[in-house]
Design a protein around this motif. Sequence first.
Motif, mmCIF file in Angstrom:
data_model
loop_
_atom_site.group_PDB
_atom_site.id
_atom_site.type_symbol
_atom_site.label_atom_id
_atom_site.label_comp_id
_atom_site.label_asym_id
_atom_site.label_seq_id
_atom_site.Cartn_x
_atom_site.Cartn_y
_atom_site.Cartn_z
ATOM 1 N N GLU A 58 0.854 -1.185 0.000
ATOM 2 C CA GLU A 58 0.000 0.000 0.000
ATOM 3 C C GLU A 58 0.888 1.233 0.000
ATOM 4 O O GLU A 58 1.734 1.401 0.882
ATOM 5 C CB GLU A 58 -0.895 0.004 1.242
ATOM 6 N N SER A 59 0.695 2.099 -0.997
ATOM 7 C CA SER A 59 1.517 3.299 -1.145
ATOM 8 C C SER A 59 0.619 4.531 -1.159
ATOM 9 O O SER A 59 -0.368 4.574 -1.892
ATOM 10 C CB SER A 59 2.322 3.246 -2.449
ATOM 11 N N LEU A 60 0.982 5.516 -0.359
ATOM 12 C CA LEU A 60 0.265 6.792 -0.336
ATOM 13 C C LEU A 60 1.258 7.893 -0.661
ATOM 14 O O LEU A 60 2.363 7.928 -0.106
ATOM 15 C CB LEU A 60 -0.353 7.045 1.037
ATOM 16 N N ASP A 61 0.890 8.805 -1.590
ATOM 17 C CA ASP A 61 1.823 9.846 -1.998
ATOM 18 C C ASP A 61 1.318 11.229 -1.610
ATOM 19 O O ASP A 61 0.277 11.380 -0.969
ATOM 20 C CB ASP A 61 2.123 9.748 -3.498
ATOM 21 N N ALA A 62 2.088 12.247 -2.010
ATOM 22 C CA ALA A 62 1.792 13.617 -1.619
ATOM 23 C C ALA A 62 0.494 14.131 -2.213
ATOM 24 O O ALA A 62 -0.060 15.127 -1.737
ATOM 25 C CB ALA A 62 2.940 14.539 -2.032
ATOM 26 N N ASN A 63 -0.008 13.480 -3.259
ATOM 27 C CA ASN A 63 -1.274 13.869 -3.868
ATOM 28 C C ASN A 63 -2.461 13.127 -3.265
ATOM 29 O O ASN A 63 -3.562 13.174 -3.789
ATOM 30 C CB ASN A 63 -1.226 13.606 -5.376
ATOM 31 N N ASP A 64 -2.213 12.428 -2.149
ATOM 32 C CA ASP A 64 -3.237 11.632 -1.474
ATOM 33 C C ASP A 64 -3.748 10.512 -2.374
ATOM 34 O O ASP A 64 -4.902 10.087 -2.267
ATOM 35 C CB ASP A 64 -4.398 12.519 -1.007
ATOM 36 N N LEU A 65 -2.898 10.037 -3.283
ATOM 37 C CA LEU A 65 -3.240 8.929 -4.172
ATOM 38 C C LEU A 65 -2.788 7.628 -3.532
ATOM 39 O O LEU A 65 -1.597 7.420 -3.275
ATOM 40 C CB LEU A 65 -2.565 9.098 -5.531
ATOM 41 N N ALA A 204 10.635 2.090 15.615
ATOM 42 C CA ALA A 204 9.919 3.361 15.503
ATOM 43 C C ALA A 204 9.477 3.601 14.064
ATOM 44 O O ALA A 204 10.262 3.439 13.126
ATOM 45 C CB ALA A 204 10.819 4.498 15.974
ATOM 46 N N GLY A 205 8.226 3.987 13.901
ATOM 47 C CA GLY A 205 7.688 4.280 12.586
ATOM 48 C C GLY A 205 7.039 3.104 11.903
ATOM 49 O O GLY A 205 6.369 3.286 10.875
ATOM 50 N N PHE A 206 7.200 1.905 12.453
ATOM 51 C CA PHE A 206 6.582 0.730 11.830
ATOM 52 C C PHE A 206 5.061 0.830 11.931
ATOM 53 O O PHE A 206 4.511 1.083 12.997
ATOM 54 C CB PHE A 206 7.059 -0.538 12.523
ATOM 55 N N GLY A 207 4.393 0.649 10.810
ATOM 56 C CA GLY A 207 2.934 0.732 10.787
ATOM 57 C C GLY A 207 2.391 2.118 10.543
ATOM 58 O O GLY A 207 1.167 2.282 10.425
ATOM 59 N N ASP A 208 3.264 3.141 10.444
ATOM 60 C CA ASP A 208 2.767 4.465 10.094
ATOM 61 C C ASP A 208 2.086 4.411 8.735
ATOM 62 O O ASP A 208 2.545 3.717 7.818
ATOM 63 C CB ASP A 208 3.916 5.471 10.034
ATOM 64 N N GLU A 209 1.013 5.169 8.567
ATOM 65 C CA GLU A 209 0.275 5.174 7.311
ATOM 66 C C GLU A 209 0.149 6.568 6.722
ATOM 67 O O GLU A 209 -0.552 6.759 5.726
ATOM 68 C CB GLU A 209 -1.098 4.534 7.520
ATOM 69 N N THR A 210 0.829 7.537 7.319
ATOM 70 C CA THR A 210 0.813 8.901 6.817
ATOM 71 C C THR A 210 2.237 9.314 6.464
ATOM 72 O O THR A 210 3.129 9.198 7.300
ATOM 73 C CB THR A 210 0.249 9.874 7.870
ATOM 74 N N PRO A 211 2.487 9.809 5.253
ATOM 75 C CA PRO A 211 3.836 10.256 4.897
ATOM 76 C C PRO A 211 4.340 11.331 5.841
ATOM 77 O O PRO A 211 3.572 12.208 6.257
ATOM 78 C CB PRO A 211 3.669 10.804 3.478
ATOM 79 N N GLY A 212 5.633 11.265 6.158
ATOM 80 C CA GLY A 212 6.180 12.215 7.116
ATOM 81 C C GLY A 212 7.504 12.823 6.721
ATOM 82 O O GLY A 212 8.098 13.559 7.508
ATOM 83 N N TYR A 213 7.990 12.544 5.514
ATOM 84 C CA TYR A 213 9.278 13.076 5.060
ATOM 85 C C TYR A 213 9.092 13.833 3.747
ATOM 86 O O TYR A 213 8.484 13.336 2.812
ATOM 87 C CB TYR A 213 10.286 11.937 4.846
ATOM 88 N N GLY A 214 9.598 15.063 3.710
ATOM 89 C CA GLY A 214 9.521 15.854 2.493
ATOM 90 C C GLY A 214 8.142 16.367 2.164
ATOM 91 O O GLY A 214 7.869 16.723 1.009
#
Length: 230
Positions: A58-65, A204-214
């Motif tokens: 599952e991939s989520l990008d900056a365009n919320d795609l 740390a960060g395992f299971g995060d589902e919201t982008p947090g870098y850049g």
Amino acid sequence: MRLASFLGLAILAAPQAVAQDLSLRPASCVRVATAQYDNCSIDNIFRCSDDGIAFWIESLDANDLLTIETRNSDHGSLSVDFVGQGVTMFLSQSKAHPRDTILNGTAEDTITGEFELFGMKRPIFGETKYGHAGETAVLAGVTFARIAFNGIVTLPQPMPAMTGGGTYLYSDALDLLIEEEVLFDGGAGVEPYRLAHLSLPDQAGFGDETPGYGCGELSQLSRRSTEAPA
């Protein structure tokens, strides 16, 4: 070729549609890694025991795609679903397990399949060459082999062919393949991106589902539910 990176660019350029339901992750899939990238995108990788599906990404990008890719046990792409965009691909990929590249130093594969856009089906074709020169990287306490790749995906007209390359990281001990860096050839209109942080279970960060870098102001993208109901 692992297609999601290349095809995401083409999908964003296509007309948009709204799907009725999100794809649901099979209950047998277990999260094994979370990879954050420096372009405000995040991958959650699951290992599955369903027939025919070995990996679910599952991939989520900056365009919320949200993109959902399934892979077989050789890490070859089976399907790519751009959730909510009316676009799905069903694929058949020749065998090129990362172990083949590491063992032989080189490998290549091809993909054939169908690109379904708003109910219309069109053929797609891709081919990729891989190379391993003995390089490794240590991330999240695990040693990964570095695999270089270059490939092309031919899409239905009027979308242009996507070409580019980069590097993957592969752990034989974990049977885990992740993107390290992806570069698009000139004219693709997208910036390269690189792995910013890898998290394995209990880290740390395992299971995060919201982008947090850049992400800048886009760091609070909404989460989406893809887990199968109990």
